[in-house]
Design a protein around this motif. Structure first.
Motif, PDB file in Angstrom:
ATOM      1  N   ALA A 134      78.026 -24.184  56.969  1.00  0.00           N
ATOM      2  CA  ALA A 134      78.631 -24.558  55.905  1.00  0.00           C
ATOM      3  C   ALA A 134      79.868 -23.584  55.583  1.00  0.00           C
ATOM      4  O   ALA A 134      80.721 -23.780  54.825  1.00  0.00           O
ATOM      5  CB  ALA A 134      77.605 -24.471  54.797  1.00  0.00           C
ATOM      6  N   VAL A 135      79.478 -22.254  55.793  1.00  0.00           N
ATOM      7  CA  VAL A 135      80.608 -21.408  55.662  1.00  0.00           C
ATOM      8  C   VAL A 135      81.717 -21.465  56.464  1.00  0.00           C
ATOM      9  O   VAL A 135      82.823 -21.367  56.294  1.00  0.00           O
ATOM     10  CB  VAL A 135      80.070 -19.922  55.624  1.00  0.00           C
ATOM     11  N   ILE A 180      82.631 -24.474  57.989  1.00  0.00           N
ATOM     12  CA  ILE A 180      83.310 -25.806  57.590  1.00  0.00           C
ATOM     13  C   ILE A 180      84.216 -25.484  56.238  1.00  0.00           C
ATOM     14  O   ILE A 180      85.219 -25.670  56.388  1.00  0.00           O
ATOM     15  CB  ILE A 180      82.433 -26.769  57.080  1.00  0.00           C
ATOM     16  N   THR A 181      83.755 -24.635  55.448  1.00  0.00           N
ATOM     17  CA  THR A 181      84.646 -24.229  54.383  1.00  0.00           C
ATOM     18  C   THR A 181      85.904 -23.535  54.765  1.00  0.00           C
ATOM     19  O   THR A 181      86.799 -23.878  54.105  1.00  0.00           O
ATOM     20  CB  THR A 181      83.598 -23.650  53.087  1.00  0.00           C
ATOM     21  N   GLY A 182      85.781 -22.593  55.685  1.00  0.00           N
ATOM     22  CA  GLY A 182      86.751 -21.685  55.961  1.00  0.00           C
ATOM     23  C   GLY A 182      87.489 -22.523  56.682  1.00  0.00           C
ATOM     24  O   GLY A 182      88.753 -22.470  56.492  1.00  0.00           O
ATOM     25  N   SER A 231      88.263 -25.999  56.221  1.00  0.00           N
ATOM     26  CA  SER A 231      88.871 -26.585  55.332  1.00  0.00           C
ATOM     27  C   SER A 231      89.790 -25.937  54.320  1.00  0.00           C
ATOM     28  O   SER A 231      91.169 -26.468  54.066  1.00  0.00           O
ATOM     29  CB  SER A 231      88.009 -27.293  54.431  1.00  0.00           C
ATOM     30  N   VAL A 232      89.607 -24.725  54.153  1.00  0.00           N
ATOM     31  CA  VAL A 232      90.685 -24.012  53.338  1.00  0.00           C
ATOM     32  C   VAL A 232      91.975 -23.425  54.121  1.00  0.00           C
ATOM     33  O   VAL A 232      92.942 -23.507  53.523  1.00  0.00           O
ATOM     34  CB  VAL A 232      89.874 -22.551  52.767  1.00  0.00           C
ATOM     35  N   CYS A 246      93.996 -26.703  54.420  1.00  0.00           N
ATOM     36  CA  CYS A 246      94.610 -26.879  53.052  1.00  0.00           C
ATOM     37  C   CYS A 246      95.851 -25.770  53.040  1.00  0.00           C
ATOM     38  O   CYS A 246      97.011 -25.937  52.300  1.00  0.00           O
ATOM     39  CB  CYS A 246      93.707 -26.539  51.813  1.00  0.00           C
TER      40      CYS A 246
END
Length: 105
Positions: free
Chosen positions: A79-80, A82-84, A86-87, A90
């Protein structure tokens, strides 16, 4: 104004007991028989006995706990990650939008 104020230790109030006098004890020199060692009382709690089935159940339970904790930790790490990612995507998109907006002016 800029001087620190030191706290004042309060004085004891009320009745104070006078100190007691400690009298030395006398030591008797003589050969006395040593006291017998006390016998430990029998334990009233039951003794845990491990049978092969119980040992197998403990090993299975421990394995299950390790697998569940491992799955939870791996999912948190994923999860960390994937979040990194996606950020980062962006940030690249926003940077591209800002750069293209600056070129139009």
């Amino acid at each position: 104004m800029f001087r620190p104020k030191l706290p004042v230790m309060p004085q004891p109030t009320g009745l104070a007991t006078p100190p007691t006098v400690v009298e030395p004890t006398t030591i008797a020199t003589g050969a006395s028989a040593p006291e017998p060692a006390p016998v430990a009382p029998a334990s009233s709690r039951p003794v845990v006995q491990l049978t092969p089935a119980t040992a197998l159940a403990l090993v299975g339970g421990g394995t299950a706990v390790v697998l569940v904790l491992g799955a939870v930790l791996v999912s948190l790490l994923l999860a960390v990650a994937i979040t990194g990612a996606s950020v980062a995507v962006c940030a690249v998109v926003v940077r591209s939008l800002l750069a293209s907006d600056a070129k139009r002016r």
